[in-house]
Design an enzyme around this catalytic site. Structure first.
Site, PDB file in Angstrom:
ATOM      1  N   CYS A   1      22.291  11.052  28.035  1.00 17.26           N
ATOM      2  CA  CYS A   1      21.178  10.125  28.265  1.00 17.26           C
ATOM      3  C   CYS A   1      20.282  10.173  27.022  1.00 17.26           C
ATOM      4  O   CYS A   1      20.730  10.570  25.939  1.00 17.26           O
ATOM      5  CB  CYS A   1      20.425  10.445  29.561  1.00 17.26           C
ATOM      6  SG  CYS A   1      19.646  12.080  29.607  1.00 17.26           S
TER       7      CYS A   1
ATOM      8  N   ARG B   1      18.320  12.463  33.489  1.00 11.71           N
ATOM      9  CA  ARG B   1      19.534  11.928  34.120  1.00 11.71           C
ATOM     10  C   ARG B   1      20.787  12.735  33.803  1.00 11.71           C
ATOM     11  O   ARG B   1      21.518  13.124  34.724  1.00 11.71           O
ATOM     12  CB  ARG B   1      19.736  10.462  33.685  1.00 11.71           C
ATOM     13  CG  ARG B   1      18.660   9.534  34.203  1.00 11.71           C
ATOM     14  CD  ARG B   1      18.678   8.208  33.476  1.00 11.71           C
ATOM     15  NE  ARG B   1      18.297   8.366  32.078  1.00 11.71           N
ATOM     16  CZ  ARG B   1      18.331   7.401  31.158  1.00 11.71           C
ATOM     17  NH1 ARG B   1      18.747   6.189  31.522  1.00 11.71           N
ATOM     18  NH2 ARG B   1      17.952   7.641  29.917  1.00 11.71           N
TER      19      ARG B   1
ATOM     20  N   ASP C   1      15.948   5.025  34.136  1.00 11.30           N
ATOM     21  CA  ASP C   1      15.317   6.234  33.602  1.00 11.30           C
ATOM     22  C   ASP C   1      14.107   6.570  34.468  1.00 11.30           C
ATOM     23  O   ASP C   1      13.139   5.810  34.487  1.00 11.30           O
ATOM     24  CB  ASP C   1      14.905   5.985  32.147  1.00 11.30           C
ATOM     25  CG  ASP C   1      14.485   7.272  31.458  1.00 11.30           C
ATOM     26  OD1 ASP C   1      14.183   8.252  32.176  1.00 11.30           O
ATOM     27  OD2 ASP C   1      14.474   7.297  30.236  1.00 11.30           O
TER      28      ASP C   1
HETATM   29  P1  4NP Z   1      16.382  11.097  30.235  1.00 15.79           P
HETATM   30  O1  4NP Z   1      14.860  10.670  30.421  1.00 15.79           O
HETATM   31  O2  4NP Z   1      16.918  10.270  29.088  1.00 15.79           O
HETATM   32  O3  4NP Z   1      17.017  10.742  31.539  1.00 15.79           O
HETATM   33  O4  4NP Z   1      16.380  12.574  29.945  1.00 15.79           O
HETATM   34  C1  4NP Z   1      13.912  10.715  29.395  1.00 15.79           C
HETATM   35  C2  4NP Z   1      13.329  11.904  29.069  1.00 15.79           C
HETATM   36  C3  4NP Z   1      12.356  11.950  28.084  1.00 15.79           C
HETATM   37  C4  4NP Z   1      11.993  10.788  27.426  1.00 15.79           C
HETATM   38  C5  4NP Z   1      12.589   9.594  27.752  1.00 15.79           C
HETATM   39  C6  4NP Z   1      13.561   9.565  28.731  1.00 15.79           C
HETATM   40  N1  4NP Z   1      10.970  10.832  26.429  1.00 15.79           N
HETATM   41  O5  4NP Z   1      10.611   9.770  25.932  1.00 15.79           O
HETATM   42  O6  4NP Z   1      10.482  11.921  26.119  1.00 15.79           O
END
Ligand code: 4NP
Length: 153
Positions: free
Chosen positions: A8, A14, A122
């Site tokens: 991800c 995720r 997300d």
């Molecule tokens: P992930 O979610 O891609 O599902 O781990 C996110 C976690 C952190 C961030 C964006 C999406 N961020 O911008 O820090």
């Protein structure tokens, strides 16, 4: 050994769930499952507390995972690379060196015919409900992957 990588953006919401859930469904002597993020925002951090909590609520401990960034050498180490959304897919493909690399990358939801929109939402900026919904979506899709990887005779 079949090797599977869940990817991800941050590797804290995720993909750690997909990693932990699929790992729990497949025999450890035949499958190695891992996860990574396309971004380097949260390196070496454990999953988001909300992902840890929703996994725990469902009987799964993912608290020992540590975020890492997707690397071009992951194309050599993994047989299957699953992107949680189309943006992750594009970022992974942008690192591919050849068609063998490209062929390893799939959208995670491609296997799930009941879902039209092929992006796992997300939940990072949302509330708890987002994590419950994402857990269910990832769990159901991992069950389909389990069927794909261990077909019943
Ligand atoms: P992930 O979610 O891609 O599902 O781990 C996110 C976690 C952190 C961030 C964006 C999406 N961020 O911008 O820090």
């Amino acid at each position: 050994m079949t090797t599977i990588l869940m990817v991800c953006l941050g590797n804290i919401c995720r993909s750690p769930l997909a990693h932990g859930i699929l790992q729990s469904k497949l025999p450890k002597d035949k499958f190695y499952v891992d996860s990574a993020g396309t971004a380097a925002y949260h390196l070496v951090k454990p999953p988001d507390p909300r992902s840890i909590a929703v996994a725990k609520k469902n009987g799964l401990d993912i608290s020992n995972q540590k975020a890492r960034q997707f690397d071009v050498y992951d194309f050599d180490s993994y047989d299957y690379i699953y992107a949680m959304d189309r943006s992750n897919y594009r970022d992974i493909i942008s690192k591919a060196r050849n068609s063998t690399d490209i062929d390893k990358v799939k959208l995670f939801l491609e296997v799930n015919d009941s879902i039209q929109k092929k992006d796992v939402p997300d939940p990072y900026y949302g509330g708890e409900k987002g994590f419950d919904d994402v857990y269910d979506l990832i769990f159901n899709t991992c069950s389909l992957l389990e069927e794909k990887f261990s077909p019943k005779a």
